[in-house]
Scaffold this active site. Structure first.
Site, PDB file in Angstrom:
ATOM      1  N   GLU A 187      10.271  -4.826  -7.543  1.00  0.00           N
ATOM      2  CA  GLU A 187       9.182  -5.806  -7.440  1.00  0.00           C
ATOM      3  C   GLU A 187       8.309  -5.890  -8.691  1.00  0.00           C
ATOM      4  O   GLU A 187       7.085  -5.839  -8.607  1.00  0.00           O
ATOM      5  CB  GLU A 187       8.330  -5.491  -6.206  1.00  0.00           C
ATOM      6  CG  GLU A 187       9.150  -5.514  -4.929  1.00  0.00           C
ATOM      7  CD  GLU A 187       8.382  -5.051  -3.684  1.00  0.00           C
ATOM      8  OE1 GLU A 187       7.189  -4.742  -3.802  1.00  0.00           O
ATOM      9  OE2 GLU A 187       8.999  -4.995  -2.613  1.00  0.00           O
ATOM     10  N   ASN A 234      15.423  -4.832  -7.916  1.00  0.00           N
ATOM     11  CA  ASN A 234      15.256  -5.242  -6.513  1.00  0.00           C
ATOM     12  C   ASN A 234      13.941  -6.006  -6.331  1.00  0.00           C
ATOM     13  O   ASN A 234      12.890  -5.567  -6.801  1.00  0.00           O
ATOM     14  CB  ASN A 234      15.226  -3.951  -5.668  1.00  0.00           C
ATOM     15  CG  ASN A 234      15.283  -4.202  -4.176  1.00  0.00           C
ATOM     16  OD1 ASN A 234      16.146  -4.952  -3.715  1.00  0.00           O
ATOM     17  ND2 ASN A 234      14.389  -3.581  -3.423  1.00  0.00           N
ATOM     18  N   HIS A 269      14.028 -10.414   3.140  1.00  0.00           N
ATOM     19  CA  HIS A 269      13.030 -10.534   4.216  1.00  0.00           C
ATOM     20  C   HIS A 269      12.917 -12.029   4.488  1.00  0.00           C
ATOM     21  O   HIS A 269      12.049 -12.717   3.951  1.00  0.00           O
ATOM     22  CB  HIS A 269      11.684  -9.941   3.786  1.00  0.00           C
ATOM     23  CG  HIS A 269      11.746  -8.478   3.519  1.00  0.00           C
ATOM     24  ND1 HIS A 269      12.026  -7.566   4.518  1.00  0.00           N
ATOM     25  CD2 HIS A 269      11.592  -7.764   2.386  1.00  0.00           C
ATOM     26  CE1 HIS A 269      12.033  -6.340   3.983  1.00  0.00           C
ATOM     27  NE2 HIS A 269      11.788  -6.440   2.709  1.00  0.00           N
ATOM     28  N   GLU A 297      17.293  -5.528   2.007  1.00  0.00           N
ATOM     29  CA  GLU A 297      16.262  -5.248   3.021  1.00  0.00           C
ATOM     30  C   GLU A 297      16.245  -6.363   4.073  1.00  0.00           C
ATOM     31  O   GLU A 297      15.204  -6.923   4.392  1.00  0.00           O
ATOM     32  CB  GLU A 297      14.877  -5.131   2.357  1.00  0.00           C
ATOM     33  CG  GLU A 297      14.834  -4.093   1.255  1.00  0.00           C
ATOM     34  CD  GLU A 297      13.443  -3.886   0.650  1.00  0.00           C
ATOM     35  OE1 GLU A 297      12.447  -4.332   1.246  1.00  0.00           O
ATOM     36  OE2 GLU A 297      13.369  -3.266  -0.421  1.00  0.00           O
ATOM     37  N   ASP A 299      15.927  -8.580   7.103  1.00  0.00           N
ATOM     38  CA  ASP A 299      15.347  -8.697   8.454  1.00  0.00           C
ATOM     39  C   ASP A 299      14.925 -10.140   8.681  1.00  0.00           C
ATOM     40  O   ASP A 299      14.692 -10.887   7.734  1.00  0.00           O
ATOM     41  CB  ASP A 299      14.222  -7.694   8.737  1.00  0.00           C
ATOM     42  CG  ASP A 299      13.147  -7.615   7.678  1.00  0.00           C
ATOM     43  OD1 ASP A 299      12.989  -8.580   6.906  1.00  0.00           O
ATOM     44  OD2 ASP A 299      12.451  -6.581   7.626  1.00  0.00           O
TER      45      ASP A 299
HETATM   46  O1  G3I Z   1       3.295   8.546   6.398  1.00  0.00           O
HETATM   47  C1  G3I Z   1       1.999   8.048   6.758  1.00  0.00           C
HETATM   48  C2  G3I Z   1       1.472   8.811   7.922  1.00  0.00           C
HETATM   49  O2  G3I Z   1       1.283  10.157   7.528  1.00  0.00           O
HETATM   50  C3  G3I Z   1       0.153   8.181   8.364  1.00  0.00           C
HETATM   51  O3  G3I Z   1      -0.296   8.792   9.500  1.00  0.00           O
HETATM   52  C4  G3I Z   1       0.373   6.691   8.667  1.00  0.00           C
HETATM   53  C5  G3I Z   1      -0.918   5.978   9.051  1.00  0.00           C
HETATM   54  O4  G3I Z   1      -0.836   4.611   8.779  1.00  0.00           O
HETATM   55  O5  G3I Z   1       0.865   6.073   7.522  1.00  0.00           O
HETATM   56  C6  G3I Z   1       2.113   6.602   7.131  1.00  0.00           C
HETATM   57  O6  G3I Z   1       2.555   5.942   5.990  1.00  0.00           O
HETATM   58  C7  G3I Z   1       3.008   4.617   6.168  1.00  0.00           C
HETATM   59  C8  G3I Z   1       4.451   4.565   5.723  1.00  0.00           C
HETATM   60  O7  G3I Z   1       4.898   3.244   5.745  1.00  0.00           O
HETATM   61  C9  G3I Z   1       5.377   5.405   6.608  1.00  0.00           C
HETATM   62  O8  G3I Z   1       5.395   4.907   7.898  1.00  0.00           O
HETATM   63  C10 G3I Z   1       2.143   3.735   5.311  1.00  0.00           C
HETATM   64  O9  G3I Z   1       0.831   3.665   5.834  1.00  0.00           O
HETATM   65  C11 G3I Z   1       2.739   2.353   5.270  1.00  0.00           C
HETATM   66  O10 G3I Z   1       2.029   1.573   4.310  1.00  0.00           O
HETATM   67  C12 G3I Z   1       4.188   2.428   4.842  1.00  0.00           C
HETATM   68  O11 G3I Z   1       4.709   1.138   4.870  1.00  0.00           O
HETATM   69  C13 G3I Z   1       5.929   0.986   4.187  1.00  0.00           C
HETATM   70  C14 G3I Z   1       5.779  -0.044   3.086  1.00  0.00           C
HETATM   71  O12 G3I Z   1       7.032  -0.262   2.461  1.00  0.00           O
HETATM   72  C15 G3I Z   1       4.786   0.399   2.032  1.00  0.00           C
HETATM   73  O13 G3I Z   1       4.663  -0.577   1.065  1.00  0.00           O
HETATM   74  C16 G3I Z   1       6.960   0.503   5.196  1.00  0.00           C
HETATM   75  O14 G3I Z   1       7.221   1.527   6.155  1.00  0.00           O
HETATM   76  C17 G3I Z   1       8.256   0.136   4.480  1.00  0.00           C
HETATM   77  O15 G3I Z   1       9.120  -0.501   5.367  1.00  0.00           O
HETATM   78  C18 G3I Z   1       7.942  -0.836   3.348  1.00  0.00           C
HETATM   79  O16 G3I Z   1       9.132  -1.108   2.670  1.00  0.00           O
HETATM   80  C19 G3I Z   1       9.041  -2.078   1.617  1.00  0.00           C
HETATM   81  C20 G3I Z   1      10.059  -1.700   0.572  1.00  0.00           C
HETATM   82  O17 G3I Z   1       9.853  -0.383   0.132  1.00  0.00           O
HETATM   83  C21 G3I Z   1      10.016  -2.664  -0.622  1.00  0.00           C
HETATM   84  N1  G3I Z   1      10.137  -4.029  -0.168  1.00  0.00           N
HETATM   85  C22 G3I Z   1       9.231  -4.443   0.883  1.00  0.00           C
HETATM   86  C23 G3I Z   1       9.355  -3.510   2.080  1.00  0.00           C
HETATM   87  C24 G3I Z   1       8.502  -3.984   3.224  1.00  0.00           C
HETATM   88  O18 G3I Z   1       7.150  -3.943   2.900  1.00  0.00           O
END
Ligand code: G3I
Length: 385
Positions: A187, A234, A269, A297, A299
């Site tokens: 990105e 990516n 996406h 990715e 969905d």
């Molecule tokens: O691990 C912490 C946990 O300890 C805490 O309690 C909780 C509270 O909110 O947060 C947890 O972390 C979260 C993490 O996902 C794991 O679940 C983060 O807040 C959350 O922001 C994070 O989101 C991820 C996101 O990337 C971050 O930008 C998504 O799961 C993940 O699917 C998403 O993936 C991205 C790709 O890497 C790049 N392309 C877009 C895609 C979708 O956004």
């Protein structure tokens, strides 16, 4: 004889058990009358057909086309869970949804946390799944020390570059031979801007330190660390003309300068109303560059827009929408099997997705909340029959 026309029952929304109870009450518990369902000729069945068709595992369906993957958490990497079971049944590739990101692997400088990533890689090895690595260089989910000194000032290029090289080398060396492809840079391009003049994501700390050259450096470091690994750029929104052209120019520049890049990851996406032409035009464009293309990715949330009322229930309307769009998407991907070397869903099934919100589930996959095939799955399966 009491006959039941199954299709008619379904059309009239008569529950099968209602009929059973009715017949038991009518004919007595000891009735020897058999229930003899009329099974129609399959040729006459339309919407009901999928319920009688056996689902072929996704990895079998696509075996002559491309590996099919899922983004997972370390908890999914366990055969004793329904997730682990679905993974080995349907997929032959996995990606860590979060635990291979810089913030997860090296939150504190010099202190690596391998547990989650190792677990996914070991599970993949044990079960013959390929692993796509995600991601080495990103402005998000990366620790501050990669960009700023203790006073909060941006690091010099020399320091930031050395740290990036150390991170990439350490991570790729650990998984050499186990992770076959990496999203080296994620990105980096600017999203929509009215005049299309902002090429790179200029608010990225990587860009602020280096300008665009950090992208080149990351690919060089990655190739040095593991010359066998496939190296990808990516990005999302990559099928829209205003972004795909920026990505195209980047990948072309890298190739023209002999920077080692193997392919482009279109995140996928996508939306119910995603345009088939946009996908085809994008695939044609990158095919022309001679790079591999992966959908990294995928969905497909069920809503037409973010304004549409949220639902926690998967309705018939959602199902119809997904059947149509998933069928379109996979027909296109099959048509481009010569350049598409992988398709990965950004999750396993509808039980969990990064798109879910309170009161609004996205239901974006081909497997439902119990990881069972949805009608859209059978629609896709039809393409391969
Ligand atoms: O691990 C912490 C946990 O300890 C805490 O309690 C909780 C509270 O909110 O947060 C947890 O972390 C979260 C993490 O996902 C794991 O679940 C983060 O807040 C959350 O922001 C994070 O989101 C991820 C996101 O990337 C971050 O930008 C998504 O799961 C993940 O699917 C998403 O993936 C991205 C790709 O890497 C790049 N392309 C877009 C895609 C979708 O956004």
């Amino acid at each position: 004889m009491f006959k039941v026309n199954v299709t008619l029952m379904k059309k009239c929304r008569i529950n099968f058990w209602t009929i059973i109870i009715f017949s038991v009450y009518t004919f007595g518990c000891n009735s020897t009358e058999e229930i003899d369902p009329i099974i129609e000729d399959p040729k006459d069945q339309n919407d009901d057909k999928e319920e009688e068709v056996v689902a072929i595992p996704l990895k079998e369906l696509f075996k002559d086309y491309f590996p099919i993957g899922a983004a997972i958490t370390p908890q999914h990497a366990d055969l004793a869970t329904i997730h682990g079971e679905a993974l080995v049944k349907h997929f032959n590739s996995v990606t860590a949804e979060n635990v291979m990101k810089p913030e997860s692997l090296q939150r504190n400088k010099g202190v690596y946390t391998w547990e989650g990533a190792d677990r996914i890689v070991q599970f993949a090895k044990n079960n013959n799944l390929q692993v796509r690595g995600h991601t080495l260089t990103w402005h998000s989910q990366s620790p501050d020390w990669m960009f700023y000194d203790e006073n909060g000032e941006l690091l010099s290029r020399e320091v930031a570059s050395a740290q990036l090289e150390e991170h990439i080398t350490t991570v790729m060396s650990r998984y050499k031979g186990d992770v076959y492809a990496w999203d080296v840079v994620n990105e980096a391009m600017s999203d929509w801007d009215p005049n299309g003049e902002i090429i790179y994501r200029e608010d990225s700390p990587w860009y602020k330190i280096f300008g665009p050259s950090y992208i080149d450096s990351a690919f060089v470091f990655a190739h040095r660390a593991d010359p066998e690994a496939k190296l990808f750029y990516n990005d999302y929104n990559s099928i829209f003309s205003w972004k795909r052209n920026k990505i195209y120019d980047l990948v072309k520049r890298l190739k023209d300068n002999n920077i080692p890049i193997d392919g482009v990851g279109l995140q996928g996406h996508w939306m119910i109303e995603t345009s088939e032409q946009d996908i085809r035009t994008t695939l044609d464009l990158f095919r022309g560059l001679g790079v591999e293309i992966q959908i990294t990715e995928l969905d497909l949330p069920v809503y037409l827009s973010s304004n549409e009322e949220g639902s926690m229930v998967y309705t018939e309307t959602f199902s119809q929408r997904q059947k149509q769009t998933y069928s379109m998407i996979f027909q296109v991907l099959l048509d481009y099997k010569d350049v598409i070397t992988g398709v990965t869903f950004w999750g396993i099934g509808d039980d969990a997705s990064w798109l879910d919100q309170p009161g609004r589930k996205a239901f974006p996959f081909l497997l439902d909340e119990n990881l069972q095939p949805k009608p859209a799955y059978f629609e896709v399966q039809k393409l391969l029959n």
